[in-house]
Design an enzyme around this catalytic site. Structure first.
Site, PDB file in Angstrom:
ATOM      1  N   GLU A  10       0.869  -1.356  -0.009  1.00 19.47           N
ATOM      2  CA  GLU A  10      -0.070   0.045   0.015  1.00 19.47           C
ATOM      3  C   GLU A  10       0.711   1.181  -0.070  1.00 19.47           C
ATOM      4  OE1 GLU A  10      -2.957  -0.349   3.136  1.00 19.47           O
ATOM      5  OE2 GLU A  10      -3.691  -2.312   2.422  1.00 19.47           O
TER       6      GLU A  10
ATOM      7  N   GLU B 208      -5.956 -10.189  -3.034  1.00 18.78           N
ATOM      8  CA  GLU B 208      -6.840 -10.249  -1.701  1.00 18.78           C
ATOM      9  C   GLU B 208      -8.040 -10.010  -1.958  1.00 18.78           C
ATOM     10  OE1 GLU B 208      -5.323  -7.415   1.216  1.00 18.78           O
ATOM     11  OE2 GLU B 208      -3.562  -7.688   0.751  1.00 18.78           O
TER      12      GLU B 208
END
Length: 579
Positions: free
Chosen positions: A344, A450
C-alpha cells in the site's frame, strides 16, 4: 428533449443489427502508457461519440459549466478540442449521450494539458449522479491515453465531461470513444479470451505396437489439477481444525497467510522474533502442494506499524528495516512464489517519510539481493476497485514501478503487479478490464492478491458480485493468478466468508465451487477417429487419460500428461499413446 441531437437516439442504427453486433463483438485490449506526439485513432471508430476526432469542428460538442471551448489544429494537422478559461474543476467540454442500464461501456480518450501535468478524469453526469469512467495524469506537449469504462443503473441521457482540480490548465481532448456492449457480447469476450489464453487444443492418437492408428478406441480424460493459480488466504486457525483443512485443501492451489508474516506479528517486541505460526502454516501448505505468497515484508500504513518501530530515529529505523527484510526473506528464501515487498505504498508512505523518497525502491534492491529468484510485488488497493481513487489509478501504479526500477541496481528486478481487489461498491466491469489493460502494458505478471466483496450488500448480491468479478478477472488474458481474502477465524472473516463455522458453503462458497467446476474439473470423453485421433480443448493443467479397445489385453491403458500454454492458439499438443 429537442435540445439534444437526434443522433443520440439513432447512432447505433448506423449499422445493421448484424453489422453492429459483429463490430462490437471484439474487445480492444490495447492501451498505451506512452505520452505521444500524436494520439492514436479512437477505439471502435469512436463508438457512439459524435465527431470523435474533431474532424468536423465542434459538431456534437458543447461547453460544460463555465469553460470556454475552442477547436484547434496543430501544425501536423491534428485537430482537437480545448476547454480553457476554467475556474472550477468541472469547467470542461461536453457531449450528450444516451446510456442504457443493460449495456457495458468502454471509454477512451487522448488527453493533454496546456502546462506541466495534471490528473484529468472522465465523468458522466447522469440522472442518478456522477459516474466516473477513469482518469489519467495528462502532460503538456504530448498526448496521454485515458482508458476506462462504466455502467449505469438507470437508462437515460448523460453528459460526458472532463474534470481536473488544476483549474489553471487547459484541457485538450481528441480521439474520444464510448463503445457499448451487450451483456452477451461482454460474456463472449470472456469466453473467447478463455479459449485463447487458458486452454489448448490437445490431439491424442492411439497407436498399436507397429505405430498403426487405432480407430474407435474409447478415450476418457480427467483433469487432476488446474494450472491457473486460484486460492484463498488462511490463518493459524486452520492448523487445529481438520474440517477446515479438508475443505480448503480440496479446493485451492495457492494461499497467502493473513497476518502471520507481517512484521507486527513476527516482531511485536524489538529483538524477539516469532515465526512459529508462519512456519507451521508453510509446512501445512507444503504437505498439500499449495503454493504460498509472502505477505508482507513491509507495510507503509502507519496504523499497522508497531509502536516501537514508529518511535525509532531515522538512523535506527533504517537499521531495523534492513534487519526485518533480511530476517524474513532469508528465512523463507526459495520457498515462496512471491513477495509483497511493500504494501500500500501509493496510499501511505511511513518509511519514505522517515528514510527519504527512494526508501521503497531501496527495499526492493535489498529484497532482490536476498531472494532474486522470487517475483517481488507492489501490493495495492483501489487500482481496479474504485476509479475515484486517484492515488492508485493504473498510471500512478505504473509510475511507482518505474520509480522502483529506476533506483540504481534495480533495472533487472523481477517485479510483479499485486492488485488487492477489496470491492466495496458494485463492480464496474468495464473499468476493471480497462485498468488491467493499462497495467498489462508493463509486461509483468498481474495477480489479484486479496479479493473480496463487502458484506453489506446482502448474501445473495455479495455472491453475484463475486461471480461477476471472478469471471472478469479469470478471463483477462494478462491475469496470472487470484487469491481470495477469506481466511476463517472464530470471529468470522475480514469481510467475506465462503462457509459457515461448520464448513457448509455460503452463497459465496457456492460461487467458488461452481467456477472451480467450470475451470478445474475439465473432463472429456469420446472415441478415436479413423486415424486414431481424439481432439479436445482443455484448460491448462495436469491430466490423466484412459483408453480402452476390444483388442486390448488389459481393461484400459492410463497415462498422465500436462497441458501447458502455447504462444499461438493454432498450435496443438499431440499426445501419442502406444497401445
Amino acid at each position: 428533449m429537442d435540445s439534444f441531437p437526434k443522433s443520440l437516439f439513432s447512432h447505433e442504427h448506423h449499422f445493421t443489427k448484424q453489422g453492429f453486433e459483429a463490430d462490437a463483438l471484439t474487445y480492444d485490449y490495447t492501451a498505451s502508457v506512452e505520452c505521444l506526439e500524436n494520439p492514436h485513432k479512437p477505439q471502435y471508430g469512436g463508438g457512439i461519440i459524435i465527431n470523435p476526432e474533431l474532424s468536423h469542428g465542434l459538431r456534437g460538442w458543447s461547453t460544460f459549466e463555465n469553460a470556454k471551448i475552442e477547436h484547434r489544429v496543430l501544425s501536423g494537422g491534428n485537430k482537437f478540442i480545448v476547454a480553457h478559461s476554467r475556474k472550477q474543476p468541472n469547467d470542461s467540454i461536453s457531449q450528450k449521450v444516451y446510456l442504457q442500464k443493460d449495456k457495458l461501456y468502454t471509454f477512451s480518450a487522448w488527453i493533454q494539458v496546456s502546462d506541466g501535468n495534471a490528473p484529468v478524469a472522465a465523468v458522466f453526469k447522469t440522472t442518478s449522479g456522477q459516474k466516473h469512467a477513469g482518469a489519467v495524469t495528462a502532460k503538456s506537449k504530448c498526448w496521454s491515453m485515458l482508458k476506462g469504462g462504466l455502467n449505469v443503473n438507470v437508462s437515460g441521457l448523460a453528459e460526458l465531461y472532463f474534470e481536473s482540480k488544476n483549474t489553471s490548465v487547459e484541457i485538450w481532448a481528441d480521439s474520444i470513444s464510448l463503445q457499448p456492449f451487450t451483456q452477451d457480447q461482454w460474456s463472449s469476450h470472456q469466453d473467447q479470451s478463455i479459449e485463447k489464453t487458458r486452454k489448448t487444443n490437445v490431439r491424442i492418437q492411439a497407436v498399436d505396437e507397429q505405430g498403426s492408428p487405432i480407430s474407435n478406441a474409447s478415450i476418457s480424460i480427467l483433469q487432476k489439477k488446474l494450472s491457473f493459480p486460484f486460492g484463498s488466504a488462511i490463518n493459524k486457525n486452520i492448523l487445529t481444525n481438520t474440517a477446515y483443512q479438508n475443505w480448503f485443501t480440496s479446493r485451492f492451489t495457492v494461499t497467502t497467510f493473513e497476518n502471520e508474516m507481517k512484521w507486527y506479528t513476527n516482531e511485536p517486541v524489538p529483538g524477539q522474533e516469532n515465526y512459529k505460526d508462519a512456519d507451521a502454516l508453510l509446512q501445512f501448505a507444503k504437505q498439500h502442494s499449495i503454493a504460498v505468497r509472502g505477505h508482507t515484508v513491509l507495510w507503509e500504513d502507519p496504523n499497522y506499524i508497531q509502536g516501537w518501530v514508529a518511535s525509532l530515529s531515522p538512523r535506527d529505523l533504517a537499521i531495523a528495516v534492513d534487519k526485518r527484510i533480511n530476517s524474513i526473506m532469508s528465512k523463507y528464501k526459495g520457498q515462496l512464489i512471491a513477495w509483497d515487498v511493500v504494501n500500500e505504498n501509493l496510499h501511505s508512505s511511513f518509511f519514505e517519510s522517515k528514510l527519504g523518497q527512494s526508501a521503497s525502491a531501496s527495499f526492493y534492491n535489498r529484497a532482490q539481493r536476498i531472494d532474486a529468484a522470487t517475483t517481488l510485488f507492489l501490493n495495492e488497493y483501489n487500482t481496479i476497485e474504485d476509479n475515484r481513487d486517484g492515488l492508485s489509478k493504473p498510471d500512478n501504479y505504473l509510475r511507482k514501478l518505474r520509480e522502483i526500477r529506476g533506483f540504481p541496481g534495480n533495472n533487472n528486478l523481477t517485479l510483479g503487479i499485486g492488485l488487492q481487489g477489496h470491492f466495496s461498491n458494485p463492480p464496474n466491469l468495464p473499468y476493471i478490464r480497462a485498468s488491467i489493460d493499462i497495467l498489462a502494458s508493463a509486461s509483468l505478471p498481474i495477480w489479484i492478491t486479496e479479493l473480496d466483496v463487502a458484506n453489506n450488500f446482502g448474501e445473495q448480491a455479495q455472491a453475484e458480485y463475486l461471480e461477476q468479478i471472478l469471471r472478469e478477472l479469470h478471463a483477462h488474458p494478462k491475469v496470472s493468478g487470484i487469491v481470495l481474502w477469506s481466511a476463517l477465524a472464530p470471529g468470522g472473516c475480514y469481510r467475506m466468508c465462503l462457509t459457515d463455522d461448520n464448513f457448509n458453503n455460503l452463497a459465496t462458497g457456492n460461487v467458488v465451487d461452481k467456477l472451480r467446476q467450470e475451470w478445474g474439473s475439465n473432463s472429456s470423453e469420446g472415441t478415436t477417429d479413423t486415424n486414431g485421433f481424439f481432439e479436445a480443448s482443455l484448460f491448462h493443467g495436469d491430466y490423466k487419460v484412459k483408453i480402452s479397445h476390444p483388442t486390448m489385453t488389459s481393461p484400459f491403458l492410463a497415462q498422465s500428461f500436462k497441458v501447458v500454454s502455447t504462444d499461438h492458439r493454432s498450435e496443438q499438443t499431440t499426445l501419442l499413446l502406444k497401445v
